[in-house]
Design an enzyme around this catalytic site. Structure first.
Site, mmCIF file in Angstrom:
data_model
loop_
_atom_site.group_PDB
_atom_site.id
_atom_site.type_symbol
_atom_site.label_atom_id
_atom_site.label_comp_id
_atom_site.label_asym_id
_atom_site.label_seq_id
_atom_site.Cartn_x
_atom_site.Cartn_y
_atom_site.Cartn_z
ATOM 1 N N GLN A 48 8.979 -15.301 -5.221
ATOM 2 C CA GLN A 48 8.516 -13.968 -5.596
ATOM 3 C C GLN A 48 7.881 -14.063 -6.976
ATOM 4 O OE1 GLN A 48 8.996 -11.415 -3.435
ATOM 5 N NE2 GLN A 48 8.361 -9.620 -4.611
ATOM 6 N N ASP B 284 3.871 -8.434 -7.440
ATOM 7 C CA ASP B 284 5.287 -8.399 -7.073
ATOM 8 C C ASP B 284 5.334 -8.749 -5.593
ATOM 9 O OD1 ASP B 284 7.996 -8.112 -7.038
ATOM 10 O OD2 ASP B 284 8.040 -5.964 -7.513
ATOM 11 N N HIS C 81 18.556 -6.724 -4.362
ATOM 12 C CA HIS C 81 19.275 -7.707 -5.187
ATOM 13 C C HIS C 81 20.796 -7.602 -5.125
ATOM 14 C CE1 HIS C 81 15.604 -9.278 -6.666
ATOM 15 N NE2 HIS C 81 15.379 -8.418 -7.642
ATOM 16 N N ASN D 19 16.136 -9.798 -3.556
ATOM 17 C CA ASN D 19 14.983 -9.038 -3.088
ATOM 18 C C ASN D 19 15.446 -7.868 -2.220
ATOM 19 O OD1 ASN D 19 12.192 -8.338 -2.574
ATOM 20 N ND2 ASN D 19 11.683 -10.470 -2.961
ATOM 21 N N ARG D 20 14.597 -7.394 -1.312
ATOM 22 C CA ARG D 20 14.835 -6.115 -0.642
ATOM 23 C C ARG D 20 15.200 -6.263 0.836
ATOM 24 N NH1 ARG D 20 11.129 -5.770 -4.606
ATOM 25 N NH2 ARG D 20 11.353 -4.004 -6.046
ATOM 26 N N HIS E 97 16.854 -14.611 -11.884
ATOM 27 C CA HIS E 97 15.861 -13.564 -12.153
ATOM 28 C C HIS E 97 15.466 -13.540 -13.633
ATOM 29 C CE1 HIS E 97 13.654 -9.839 -11.809
ATOM 30 N NE2 HIS E 97 14.034 -9.656 -10.551
ATOM 31 N N SER E 98 15.124 -14.682 -14.180
ATOM 32 C CA SER E 98 14.692 -14.728 -15.584
ATOM 33 C C SER E 98 13.250 -14.264 -15.728
ATOM 34 C CB SER E 98 14.832 -16.140 -16.142
ATOM 35 O OG SER E 98 16.196 -16.481 -16.293
ATOM 36 N N TYR E 99 12.986 -13.601 -16.862
ATOM 37 C CA TYR E 99 11.647 -13.147 -17.244
ATOM 38 C C TYR E 99 11.133 -14.072 -18.334
ATOM 39 C CZ TYR E 99 12.538 -8.606 -14.941
ATOM 40 O OH TYR E 99 12.807 -7.611 -14.039
ATOM 41 N N GLU F 175 10.738 -16.224 -8.792
ATOM 42 C CA GLU F 175 12.056 -16.200 -8.169
ATOM 43 C C GLU F 175 11.997 -16.956 -6.837
ATOM 44 O OE1 GLU F 175 13.332 -11.944 -8.055
ATOM 45 O OE2 GLU F 175 11.454 -11.710 -9.170
#
Length: 343
Positions: free
Chosen positions: A282, A245, A106, A80-81, A180-182, A308
């Protein structure tokens, strides 16, 4: 359990990358590669027995080396940020990579998702997978301390996909690891995920600013588009939310016995339950997916979702967040389990 290790390719600078594939008796088959300790494929039958790919990804290494939105990657040293790439530990200030101006995202330009991990296969009677290891040197992306990281992934005969993370450091350093899978339970690139039914056991989320950095405020989900405490279609309030998000604060922190989230696709009958000991998750609906190529076609906004599990973003810069600092002599340990079923 079936387990198979194969070469996956050679990087542009001449390094070998391997894959490992696990398959259980129920037809679930998943593949990881040593580049980024990334989940590249997850295939599963629907209620009629038809097998689909459920994640966004590629079949070739060159695509993973190129630009993509972290498909299936293990992200770190800090997921993340981090606001403006700045934080302090014990009065010492640090400046780290800025790769999403003006912020850090990330792990930076060459985070864990772009490193080659060592891999050690695991095969047992009712589970199979691998342990991936990585050493991140002092100063990597600007972070302090040499960190030894381990990720064990296991697929079980009970249809569980388990991620177990550990880390130790020789200096105090931020740490926050996730996958971080979609996902699209109807099938990769099969259309938007609006009809997926989500339950998210969270009473509050972290308010983000316009750059998706937490303001520090924790917002109650009641009477907002962010209330998924009861099952709700992802698409019902997505426009009002401006797309999702957001880091949701889990109501049952540190409890692998209690679900953090559940997602179901009524058409295929597939469902996913997420259990974790992390304090947050997330929830991301692929708002920035726009024309990205995948093995199955072109990814569009809202064509996949991410859950996530992680520490709170920008945690080091907020006194009211759980502190995400790993100190010498301590051991970072996190575990997340995805349980799949078909009805």
């Amino acid at each position: 359990m079936k387990l198979e290790r194969n070469p996956f390719g050679i990087t542009s600078d001449g390094k070998a990358v391997d894959s490992i594939t696990m398959e259980n008796a129920n037809g679930i088959r998943c593949t990881f590669i040593t580049y980024g300790a990334s989940l590249t494929s997850f295939r599963m039958p629907d209620r009629s027995g038809h097998i689909d790919e459920l994640t966004l990804g590629f079949d070739d290494l060159a695509s993973y080396e190129g630009n993509h939105p972290y498909y299936g990657a293990t992200v770190g040293r800090f997921a993340n940020r981090i606001a403006k790439g700045n934080f302090s530990i014990d009065g010492i200030g640090y400046k780290i990579d800025i790769n999403e101006p003006p912020n850090h995202l990330h792990g930076g330009k060459e985070g864990f998702s772009r490193k080659i991990w060592e891999m050690f296969p695991i095969r047992r009677e009712k589970e199979a997978g691998a342990t991936f290891t990585l050493t991140s040197e002092d100063g990597d992306a600007g972070f302090p301390g040499t960190v030894d990281v381990s990720l064990t992934v296991l697929l079980t005969e009970g249809n569980e996909l388990i991620f177990s993370y550990t880390a130790v450091s020789d200096k105090p350093t931020p740490i926050n690891l996730t996958n971080h899978s979609y996902w699209n339970l109807a099938g990769s690139c099969s259309g938007p995920i609006y009809d997926h039914i989500l339950t998210l056991h969270s009473d509050a989320f972290l308010e983000p600013d316009e750059k998706l950095i937490p303001t520090g405020r924790k917002i109650n989900v009641a009477n907002t588009p962010f209330d998924f405490r009861s099952p709700k279609a992802i698409g019902r309030d997505i426009e009002a939310a401006g797309g999702y998000d957001h880091c949701f604060i889990l109501s049952h922190e540190h409890a692998l016995s209690i679900p953090a989230a559940e997602v179901k696709d009524e058409k295929s009958g597939r469902s996913m339950t997420v259990l974790t000991i992390n304090p947050g998750v997330q929830f991301y609906t692929g708002n920035m997916l726009s024309g990205q190529r995948t093995r199955d076609g072109i990814a569009a906004p809202h064509s996949a979702f991410c859950l996530e599990t992680q520490e709170f973003p920008d945690a080091m810069n907020h006194d009211n967040f759980p502190m995400a600092i790993l100190r010498p002599g301590e051991r970072y340990e996190r575990k997340t389990m995805y349980l799949f079923s078909v009805e």
